[in-house]
Write a protein that holds these residues in place. Structure first.
Motif, mmCIF file in Angstrom:
data_model
loop_
_atom_site.group_PDB
_atom_site.id
_atom_site.type_symbol
_atom_site.label_atom_id
_atom_site.label_comp_id
_atom_site.label_asym_id
_atom_site.label_seq_id
_atom_site.Cartn_x
_atom_site.Cartn_y
_atom_site.Cartn_z
ATOM 1 N N SER A 151 -3.772 3.068 13.913
ATOM 2 C CA SER A 151 -4.519 1.819 13.699
ATOM 3 C C SER A 151 -5.285 1.794 12.380
ATOM 4 O O SER A 151 -6.262 1.059 12.246
ATOM 5 C CB SER A 151 -5.507 1.574 14.854
ATOM 6 O OG SER A 151 -4.852 1.591 16.094
ATOM 7 N N SER A 152 -4.854 2.575 11.401
ATOM 8 C CA SER A 152 -5.577 2.645 10.131
ATOM 9 C C SER A 152 -4.842 1.857 9.053
ATOM 10 O O SER A 152 -3.614 1.696 9.111
ATOM 11 C CB SER A 152 -5.721 4.111 9.688
ATOM 12 O OG SER A 152 -4.454 4.702 9.487
ATOM 13 N N PRO A 153 -5.574 1.361 8.045
ATOM 14 C CA PRO A 153 -4.913 0.628 6.951
ATOM 15 C C PRO A 153 -3.885 1.459 6.197
ATOM 16 O O PRO A 153 -2.914 0.903 5.675
ATOM 17 C CB PRO A 153 -6.078 0.224 6.054
ATOM 18 C CG PRO A 153 -7.265 0.176 6.950
ATOM 19 C CD PRO A 153 -7.042 1.276 7.955
ATOM 20 N N VAL A 154 -4.086 2.782 6.126
ATOM 21 C CA VAL A 154 -3.124 3.591 5.373
ATOM 22 C C VAL A 154 -1.765 3.597 6.062
ATOM 23 O O VAL A 154 -0.717 3.481 5.405
ATOM 24 C CB VAL A 154 -3.670 5.028 5.173
ATOM 25 C CG1 VAL A 154 -3.823 5.765 6.492
ATOM 26 C CG2 VAL A 154 -2.765 5.810 4.237
ATOM 27 N N VAL A 155 -1.762 3.693 7.392
ATOM 28 C CA VAL A 155 -0.489 3.661 8.120
ATOM 29 C C VAL A 155 0.113 2.255 8.068
ATOM 30 O O VAL A 155 1.321 2.086 7.869
ATOM 31 C CB VAL A 155 -0.691 4.122 9.575
ATOM 32 C CG1 VAL A 155 0.614 3.994 10.356
ATOM 33 C CG2 VAL A 155 -1.178 5.548 9.618
ATOM 34 N N GLY A 156 -0.728 1.230 8.224
ATOM 35 C CA GLY A 156 -0.224 -0.137 8.112
ATOM 36 C C GLY A 156 0.335 -0.427 6.735
ATOM 37 O O GLY A 156 1.390 -1.068 6.600
ATOM 38 N N GLY A 157 -0.352 0.049 5.686
ATOM 39 C CA GLY A 157 0.134 -0.162 4.330
ATOM 40 C C GLY A 157 1.433 0.573 4.057
ATOM 41 O O GLY A 157 2.338 0.026 3.397
ATOM 42 N N LEU A 158 1.565 1.799 4.559
ATOM 43 C CA LEU A 158 2.809 2.548 4.368
ATOM 44 C C LEU A 158 3.973 1.848 5.068
ATOM 45 O O LEU A 158 5.077 1.754 4.517
ATOM 46 C CB LEU A 158 2.631 3.968 4.913
ATOM 47 C CG LEU A 158 1.751 4.914 4.097
ATOM 48 C CD1 LEU A 158 1.456 6.186 4.889
ATOM 49 C CD2 LEU A 158 2.406 5.268 2.770
ATOM 50 N N THR A 159 3.725 1.362 6.276
ATOM 51 C CA THR A 159 4.778 0.685 7.024
ATOM 52 C C THR A 159 5.203 -0.613 6.340
ATOM 53 O O THR A 159 6.402 -0.901 6.193
ATOM 54 C CB THR A 159 4.298 0.391 8.449
ATOM 55 O OG1 THR A 159 3.889 1.613 9.083
ATOM 56 C CG2 THR A 159 5.390 -0.249 9.272
ATOM 57 N N LEU A 160 4.231 -1.403 5.900
ATOM 58 C CA LEU A 160 4.553 -2.660 5.230
ATOM 59 C C LEU A 160 5.166 -2.419 3.855
ATOM 60 O O LEU A 160 5.946 -3.252 3.375
ATOM 61 C CB LEU A 160 3.296 -3.523 5.108
ATOM 62 C CG LEU A 160 2.708 -4.025 6.427
ATOM 63 C CD1 LEU A 160 1.447 -4.840 6.182
ATOM 64 C CD2 LEU A 160 3.725 -4.855 7.204
ATOM 65 N N ALA A 161 4.817 -1.302 3.209
ATOM 66 C CA ALA A 161 5.434 -0.987 1.921
ATOM 67 C C ALA A 161 6.928 -0.729 2.087
ATOM 68 O O ALA A 161 7.739 -1.145 1.239
ATOM 69 C CB ALA A 161 4.750 0.229 1.303
ATOM 70 N N LEU A 162 7.309 -0.050 3.178
ATOM 71 C CA LEU A 162 8.737 0.153 3.438
ATOM 72 C C LEU A 162 9.461 -1.165 3.626
ATOM 73 O O LEU A 162 10.613 -1.325 3.210
ATOM 74 C CB LEU A 162 8.907 1.032 4.687
ATOM 75 C CG LEU A 162 8.436 2.483 4.596
ATOM 76 C CD1 LEU A 162 8.604 3.164 5.941
ATOM 77 C CD2 LEU A 162 9.196 3.240 3.514
ATOM 78 N N MET A 163 8.785 -2.130 4.257
ATOM 79 C CA MET A 163 9.397 -3.426 4.506
ATOM 80 C C MET A 163 9.459 -4.284 3.247
ATOM 81 O O MET A 163 10.397 -5.071 3.060
ATOM 82 C CB MET A 163 8.601 -4.149 5.593
ATOM 83 C CG MET A 163 9.196 -5.455 6.063
ATOM 84 S SD MET A 163 8.080 -6.325 7.181
ATOM 85 C CE MET A 163 6.810 -6.824 6.001
#
Length: 299
Positions: A151-163
């Motif tokens: 639930s952290s921005p770093v994990v969300g940002g990494l996931t959205l960066a892949l997309m």
């Protein structure tokens, strides 16, 4: 009969009828296009009117500066807004440089062989993959394998960066391909190396097109909820995140959670949060368009 009285092929009755049919088809196409634009604007105006009608009453300082709460009168969007901002920072910091460098390599330096062709096909396919698949990938890799905080921005940002990265790569390659070959030939003719030609001459001309693709990718990432559901960003977070590894929510997820509440008082909060999300999106796109126009090289 004189020569001038004989009608030419363009004045014959058959050609006149054909031209009339073409002009009528063009007129119908223009009317169809104008109707499609008008219908789209009408839907957008209807959405804005409904959201403004339902949400303007809930926009106050306590709502803009507060965080999520079980009490609709105390709930606010600052925590979700800050989470969205931190997530977008991580997404842009990773997807933009890596996407641009990948586009430059594939278009300017990569050899033409089966391996490169396979990579190009894979990138094109990744751009069409449903977003929830990237959420499953982020859950499996970043959380279950690397044990990054859920639930952290770093994990969300990494996931959205892949997309987002495939969109930037595709738009970057198209922008680089649109630069005339004469620019490259002229730079090489005066002694510039391949790297100097690309980064000093080709890239500045292609940058507006690359930024256009980046705007599209970031706008899509800002409105995504499916991949963030998979990495736990739908959790109840009562305080704004202080850093990239703190638990947080994002605006689309906050809107989704409030819209699912039984208490009807959250309807106002949902509409007000949508207004904040639209303002956030317009501000981000406006900044990107300003930078695109600022760095545009006219030739």
């Amino acid at each position: 009969m004189t020569r001038g009285s004989n009608p030419g092929p363009w004045q014959s009755p058959e050609m006149t009828r054909r031209l009339a049919r073409r002009h009528a088809a063009e007129k119908r196409f223009r009317l169809f296009g104008m109707g499609a634009i008008g219908l789209s604007l009408a839907f957008l105006a209807l959405l804005l009117v409904i959201m403004l009608k339902n949400g303007l009453g809930g926009l106050d300082w306590s709502f803009l500066s507060g965080s999520d709460s079980t009490d609709p009168s105390l709930a606010g969007v600052w925590g979700a807004t800050k989470g969205s901002f931190l997530t977008m920072v991580v997404t842009l910091a990773l997807s933009f440089p890596m996407g641009v460098l990948a586009a430059i390599y594939l278009e300017e330096f990569a050899p033409r062989n089966r391996w490169v062709d396979w990579i190009e096909v894979s990138i094109n396919n990744l751009a069409a993959v449903p977003s929830i698949i990237f959420g499953l990938l982020g859950l499996a890799v970043f959380i279950n394998t690397f044990h990054l905080p859920r639930s952290s921005p770093v994990v969300g940002g990494l996931t959205l960066a892949l997309m987002t990265m495939p969109v930037i790569v595709i738009s970057g390659r198209n922008a680089i391909k649109a630069v005339p070959p004469s620019i490259r030939d002229a730079a090489l003719a005066i002694g510039a190396s391949r790297v100097q030609t690309v980064f000093h001459h080709v890239l500045p001309l292609a940058l507006p097109g690359i930024l256009t693709g980046t705007i599209i990718g970031m706008a899509r990432a800002l409105g995504e909820t499916a991949p963030l559901l998979m990495i736990g960003m739908r959790a109840f977070v009562a305080s704004p995140p202080q850093g990239f590894t703190d638990p947080s929510s994002v605006l689309p997820m906050q809107i989704f959670l409030w819209s699912d509440e039984i208490d009807r008082a959250f309807v106002v909060n949902t509409s007000a949060a949508i207004i904040v999300l639209l303002v956030f999106l317009l501000a981000m796109n406006g900044l990107a368009i300003y930078l695109r126009n600022k760095f545009e090289v006219r030739w």
